[in-house]
Design a protein around this motif. Structure first.
Motif, PDB file in Angstrom:
ATOM      1  N   ALA A   8       0.845  -1.189   0.000  1.00  0.00           N
ATOM      2  CA  ALA A   8       0.000   0.000   0.000  1.00  0.00           C
ATOM      3  C   ALA A   8       0.879   1.237   0.000  1.00  0.00           C
ATOM      4  CB  ALA A   8      -0.913  -0.010   1.222  1.00  0.00           C
ATOM      5  N   PRO A   9       0.390   2.371  -0.478  1.00  0.00           N
ATOM      6  CA  PRO A   9       1.188   3.577  -0.567  1.00  0.00           C
ATOM      7  C   PRO A   9       1.180   4.337   0.747  1.00  0.00           C
ATOM      8  CG  PRO A   9      -0.967   4.009  -1.374  1.00  0.00           C
ATOM      9  CD  PRO A   9      -0.955   2.559  -0.980  1.00  0.00           C
ATOM     10  N   LEU A  33      -2.851   4.481  -8.902  1.00  0.00           N
ATOM     11  CA  LEU A  33      -1.761   5.293  -8.361  1.00  0.00           C
ATOM     12  C   LEU A  33      -1.477   4.939  -6.905  1.00  0.00           C
ATOM     13  CD1 LEU A  33      -2.518   8.818  -9.891  1.00  0.00           C
ATOM     14  CD2 LEU A  33      -0.930   7.056 -10.711  1.00  0.00           C
ATOM     15  N   VAL A  34      -2.535   4.629  -6.166  1.00  0.00           N
ATOM     16  CA  VAL A  34      -2.369   4.251  -4.770  1.00  0.00           C
ATOM     17  C   VAL A  34      -1.601   2.937  -4.660  1.00  0.00           C
ATOM     18  CG1 VAL A  34      -3.642   3.375  -2.783  1.00  0.00           C
ATOM     19  CG2 VAL A  34      -4.325   5.521  -3.811  1.00  0.00           C
ATOM     20  N   GLN A  35      -1.956   1.976  -5.501  1.00  0.00           N
ATOM     21  CA  GLN A  35      -1.336   0.651  -5.432  1.00  0.00           C
ATOM     22  C   GLN A  35       0.087   0.642  -6.001  1.00  0.00           C
ATOM     23  OE1 GLN A  35      -3.624  -0.450  -3.220  1.00  0.00           O
ATOM     24  NE2 GLN A  35      -3.245  -2.452  -4.088  1.00  0.00           N
ATOM     25  N   ALA A  37       2.217   3.613  -6.332  1.00  0.00           N
ATOM     26  CA  ALA A  37       2.579   5.024  -6.215  1.00  0.00           C
ATOM     27  C   ALA A  37       4.022   5.302  -6.628  1.00  0.00           C
ATOM     28  CB  ALA A  37       2.338   5.496  -4.783  1.00  0.00           C
ATOM     29  N   ALA A  38       4.972   4.543  -6.091  1.00  0.00           N
ATOM     30  CA  ALA A  38       6.375   4.830  -6.386  1.00  0.00           C
ATOM     31  C   ALA A  38       6.685   4.647  -7.863  1.00  0.00           C
ATOM     32  CB  ALA A  38       7.272   3.936  -5.535  1.00  0.00           C
ATOM     33  N   ALA A  39       6.177   3.575  -8.469  1.00  0.00           N
ATOM     34  CA  ALA A  39       6.433   3.327  -9.891  1.00  0.00           C
ATOM     35  C   ALA A  39       5.697   4.331 -10.765  1.00  0.00           C
ATOM     36  CB  ALA A  39       6.026   1.908 -10.252  1.00  0.00           C
ATOM     37  N   ALA A  40       4.444   4.637 -10.412  1.00  0.00           N
ATOM     38  CA  ALA A  40       3.626   5.521 -11.244  1.00  0.00           C
ATOM     39  C   ALA A  40       4.215   6.913 -11.343  1.00  0.00           C
ATOM     40  CB  ALA A  40       2.205   5.590 -10.696  1.00  0.00           C
ATOM     41  N   SER A  41       4.972   7.322 -10.343  1.00  0.00           N
ATOM     42  CA  SER A  41       5.539   8.673 -10.362  1.00  0.00           C
ATOM     43  C   SER A  41       6.611   8.834 -11.433  1.00  0.00           C
ATOM     44  CB  SER A  41       6.113   9.018  -8.985  1.00  0.00           C
ATOM     45  OG  SER A  41       7.196   8.151  -8.661  1.00  0.00           O
ATOM     46  N   LEU A  51      -1.911   0.839 -17.406  1.00  0.00           N
ATOM     47  CA  LEU A  51      -1.899   0.140 -16.126  1.00  0.00           C
ATOM     48  C   LEU A  51      -3.283   0.140 -15.483  1.00  0.00           C
ATOM     49  CD1 LEU A  51       0.149  -1.260 -14.220  1.00  0.00           C
ATOM     50  CD2 LEU A  51       0.441   0.946 -13.076  1.00  0.00           C
ATOM     51  N   ALA A  52      -4.012   1.256 -15.634  1.00  0.00           N
ATOM     52  CA  ALA A  52      -5.333   1.382 -15.020  1.00  0.00           C
ATOM     53  C   ALA A  52      -6.453   0.858 -15.913  1.00  0.00           C
ATOM     54  CB  ALA A  52      -5.607   2.843 -14.668  1.00  0.00           C
TER      55      ALA A  52
END
Length: 283
Positions: A8-9, A33-35, A37-41, A51-52
């Motif tokens: 979790a983020p 983005l929550v799941q 978060a680090a990669a999506a940034s 991804l979504a």
């Protein structure tokens, strides 16, 4: 991957969406983005869209809905939030201590959410009025459904636990609705069993109002539930920690008691009398 073993983020990422009314498509993006978060940034809008499972323009509109000029600005904000720099004592001690401290932070977050008592009171009224009261929890959520139902049965005349999937689950939902049920309490926790959402669709088709206890305000449960009550799931150990969702379950049960205090008192007194007569407990 085992049940409940997803990351979790930080709470700071979830805070991006608080107070923003999102469409179902935007909730899918937010959950992604929550799941991740680090990669999506570090992903492009097109990559986030893939991804979504949405379109690239949807990602851009989502960023604007959050108050940014476009997705690049949102991505910069995500990098700020996920680049470390955590403060406080959460990083002190060994991994077991950090896991417990993270749970304390999850409970503190839940306490802040409970400042709005109207939503909890509304949940209590909906569930107290449902006769019978079906309680759904599959896989990792099944123990929470059983825990809630054990105590709820002391103050509610007909609590029905739905903790098995398959075709019989639909039968039991339809039977509950035919018996007069008006609401369903659902525990919807990672890794989100597919059967849970199929059951939520069936519940809505049967005319039941869905109240969901889930791990995030952008959980997939928001697409199916009329009332969503979030409580963060801990992810610092091999398997998830459900401290905050379990606490929230008891808060909801308190709201059920508060919605019908006379009936609650009468049923509790009857149980205590029966327990004393049968000598159920040592103390």
């Amino acid at each position: 991957m085992n049940d409940g073993a997803v990351a979790a983020p930080p709470d700071r990422v979830l805070d991006l969406f608080h107070g923003v009314r999102l469409t179902p498509t935007q909730r899918r993006i937010a959950h992604c983005l929550v799941q991740h978060a680090a990669a999506a940034s570090y992903l492009s809008a097109a990559e986030v869209a893939e991804l979504a499972g949405v379109s690239q323009p949807s990602v851009t509109r989502f960023a604007v809905a959050l108050g940014h000029d476009g997705y690049p600005a949102l991505r910069r904000r995500l990098r700020e939030l996920t680049s470390g720099g955590a403060t406080g004592g959460a990083g002190d001690g060994n991994e077991l201590q950090r896991a417990v401290r993270a749970e304390i932070a999850n409970l503190e977050r839940l306490a802040r959410e409970l400042a709005d008592r109207d939503r909890i009171a509304a949940a209590g009224q909906l569930l107290a009025a449902s006769r019978p009261l079906p309680v759904l929890g599959l896989r990792a959520a099944a123990p929470l459904a059983a825990y809630f139902a054990y105590f709820a049965a002391k103050v509610h005349p007909d609590v029905r636990v739905l903790d098995d999937g398959g075709s019989l689950l639909t039968d039991r939902l339809e039977q509950a609705a035919a018996s007069g049920a008006s609401a369903l309490l659902a525990f919807v926790l990672p890794r989100y069993p597919r059967e849970t959402f199929e059951a939520l669709r069936e519940a809505r088709d049967a005319g039941l109002t869905v109240v969901a206890i889930t791990d995030s305000p952008v959980s997939p449960a928001t697409e199916y539930a009329e009332l969503v009550l979030p409580a963060t799931v801990g992810t610092d150990l091999v398997f998830d920690l459900h401290t905050a969702p379990m606490t929230l379950a008891m808060v909801v049960l308190q709201a059920i008691c508060d919605a019908s205090p006379a009936d609650t008192q009468s049923r509790l007194e009857a149980f205590e009398s029966s327990a004393a007569r049968r000598q159920l407990f040592l103390g």
